[in-house]
Motif scaffolding. Structure first.
Motif, PDB file in Angstrom:
ATOM      1  N   SER A 105      -7.932 -13.775   3.499  1.00 57.78           N
ATOM      2  CA  SER A 105      -8.753 -12.841   2.728  1.00 57.78           C
ATOM      3  C   SER A 105     -10.024 -13.502   2.213  1.00 57.78           C
ATOM      4  O   SER A 105     -11.117 -12.927   2.319  1.00 57.78           O
ATOM      5  N   LEU A 155     -10.497   3.000   5.174  1.00 54.61           N
ATOM      6  CA  LEU A 155      -9.104   2.584   5.295  1.00 54.61           C
ATOM      7  C   LEU A 155      -9.106   1.320   6.144  1.00 54.61           C
ATOM      8  O   LEU A 155      -9.302   1.366   7.369  1.00 54.61           O
ATOM      9  N   ALA A 156      -8.920   0.178   5.511  1.00 57.35           N
ATOM     10  CA  ALA A 156      -9.044  -1.104   6.216  1.00 57.35           C
ATOM     11  C   ALA A 156      -8.274  -2.173   5.472  1.00 57.35           C
ATOM     12  O   ALA A 156      -7.896  -2.018   4.311  1.00 57.35           O
ATOM     13  N   ASP A 157      -8.056  -3.285   6.169  1.00 56.22           N
ATOM     14  CA  ASP A 157      -7.273  -4.413   5.660  1.00 56.22           C
ATOM     15  C   ASP A 157      -8.215  -5.478   5.109  1.00 56.22           C
ATOM     16  O   ASP A 157      -9.134  -5.928   5.813  1.00 56.22           O
ATOM     17  N   ASP A 197      -9.472  -0.051   1.197  1.00 52.14           N
ATOM     18  CA  ASP A 197      -8.084  -0.102   0.777  1.00 52.14           C
ATOM     19  C   ASP A 197      -7.191   0.233   1.965  1.00 52.14           C
ATOM     20  O   ASP A 197      -7.622   0.897   2.909  1.00 52.14           O
ATOM     21  N   ARG A 198      -5.932  -0.226   1.902  1.00 57.59           N
ATOM     22  CA  ARG A 198      -4.968   0.072   2.972  1.00 57.59           C
ATOM     23  C   ARG A 198      -4.148   1.319   2.678  1.00 57.59           C
ATOM     24  O   ARG A 198      -3.389   1.772   3.546  1.00 57.59           O
ATOM     25  N   ASP A 222       0.822   4.087  -2.884  1.00 57.58           N
ATOM     26  CA  ASP A 222       0.574   5.477  -2.501  1.00 57.58           C
ATOM     27  C   ASP A 222       1.570   6.417  -3.179  1.00 57.58           C
ATOM     28  O   ASP A 222       1.242   7.565  -3.503  1.00 57.58           O
ATOM     29  N   GLU A 270      -3.687   5.209   2.107  1.00 54.42           N
ATOM     30  CA  GLU A 270      -4.339   6.498   2.323  1.00 54.42           C
ATOM     31  C   GLU A 270      -4.298   7.363   1.069  1.00 54.42           C
ATOM     32  O   GLU A 270      -5.266   8.056   0.746  1.00 54.42           O
ATOM     33  N   GLY A 311      -9.392  -3.596  -1.814  1.00 55.32           N
ATOM     34  CA  GLY A 311      -8.237  -3.147  -2.578  1.00 55.32           C
ATOM     35  C   GLY A 311      -8.687  -2.236  -3.697  1.00 55.32           C
ATOM     36  O   GLY A 311      -8.203  -2.324  -4.834  1.00 55.32           O
ATOM     37  N   LEU A 354      -2.941  -9.756  -0.786  1.00 52.71           N
ATOM     38  CA  LEU A 354      -3.543 -10.168   0.479  1.00 52.71           C
ATOM     39  C   LEU A 354      -3.118 -11.588   0.842  1.00 52.71           C
ATOM     40  O   LEU A 354      -2.573 -12.327   0.014  1.00 52.71           O
ATOM     41  N   HIS A 414       0.824  -1.211   0.000  1.00 51.86           N
ATOM     42  CA  HIS A 414       0.000   0.000   0.000  1.00 51.86           C
ATOM     43  C   HIS A 414       0.855   1.257   0.000  1.00 51.86           C
ATOM     44  O   HIS A 414       0.500   2.264  -0.612  1.00 51.86           O
ATOM     45  N   ARG A 415       2.015   1.191   0.663  1.00 56.66           N
ATOM     46  CA  ARG A 415       2.908   2.352   0.639  1.00 56.66           C
ATOM     47  C   ARG A 415       3.536   2.547  -0.733  1.00 56.66           C
ATOM     48  O   ARG A 415       3.727   3.673  -1.192  1.00 56.66           O
TER      49      ARG A 415
END
Length: 256
Positions: A121, A91-93, A72-73, A13, A75, A51, A116, A9-10
């Protein structure tokens, strides 16, 4: 969960602007097949889009009358989604969905399930779908077997990008979501949908920039790679518009 998946996710982003600007949509035939294989009519259905990224799939589902909740993870990715997608966004897993049991008619993963945990999942997706519900995952992919220029492009990327994942790699295949669904007790159906994308060369290059294997690389290296591809593809498409053969893989698991 391995480090590559844990920080995905990072990574995305960092390229959320490019992702939002240039990733391809999904063809109408995908949504027709989704309804057919899942038995869920999208109009009026409650869909949890896991996602969801910048909202490409969420908007496609909304356009067909679904009530969508995006998850989505990232932000940065969700910020892009919220800016132009009229649905709740959390914002969730995806491995630990914040929904009650039976809350949804359909759980979807568009271009996301491979980030995931394959067991957790799907177990969560099964939990939050009610009787008669379904779980679906799909992926857009270029189809280099249909165009020599595209095959050459993908080979160059595979040789230049250490983390490249794609259809020119030996043994490459779509993520094993169908097997994971079957293991979770779902009745599985699969299909491929072929389509063609017409896009400006600069948007095609921006799309490349948004993929994880390039997003993880240093900016100056990426700039050099894109400059090379701009030159190579400019010779094939001198008018600056690229015709890209594509196909979508769709796997659907229905609750029996």
């Amino acid at each position: 969960m391995n480090e590559r998946i844990a920080d995905s996710h990072r990574v995305f982003d960092r390229v959320s602007q490019e992702y939002d600007a240039a990733r391809p949509h999904y063809p109408e035939a995908l949504y027709v097949a989704l309804e057919s294989l899942s038995g869920v009519r999208l109009a009026g259905a409650t869909v949890i889009d896991v996602g969801a990224g910048t909202g490409i799939s969420a908007r496609g589902l909304l356009d067909r009358g679904a009530r969508v909740v995006a998850v989505d993870r990232g932000e940065g990715m969700l910020a892009r989604l919220r800016a132009r997608t009229p649905c709740p966004a959390l914002l969730a897993d995806g491995n630990d969905l914040p929904f009650r049991t039976g809350a949804a008619d359909l759980v979807t993963y568009a271009q996301s399930w491979h980030w995931l945990d394959p067991v957790r999942s799907v177990a969560e997706a099964v939990r939050v779908t009610g009787d008669g519900g379904a779980v679906a995952g799909w992926w857009n992919s270029v189809d280099p077997g249909k165009a020599d220029w595209l095959a050459a492009n993908q080979v160059r990327l595979a040789e230049s990008c250490p983390g490249y994942i794609g259809p020119v790699l030996p043994g490459w295949s779509m993520p094993p979501i169908a097997a994971a669904m079957s293991d979770a007790g779902l009745v599985v159906a699969k299909t491929w949908i072929e389509w063609t994308r017409s896009v400006r060369l600069e948007d095609f290059l921006t799309d490349l920039r948004s993929h994880s294997y390039m997003a993880r690389m240093e900016g100056d290296v990426v700039a050099e790679l894109l400059a090379r591809e701009r030159a190579e593809l400019g010779r094939v498409f001198p008018d600056g518009r690229v015709t890209v053969p594509m196909r979508v893989y769709l796997a659907v698991g229905r609750r029996d």
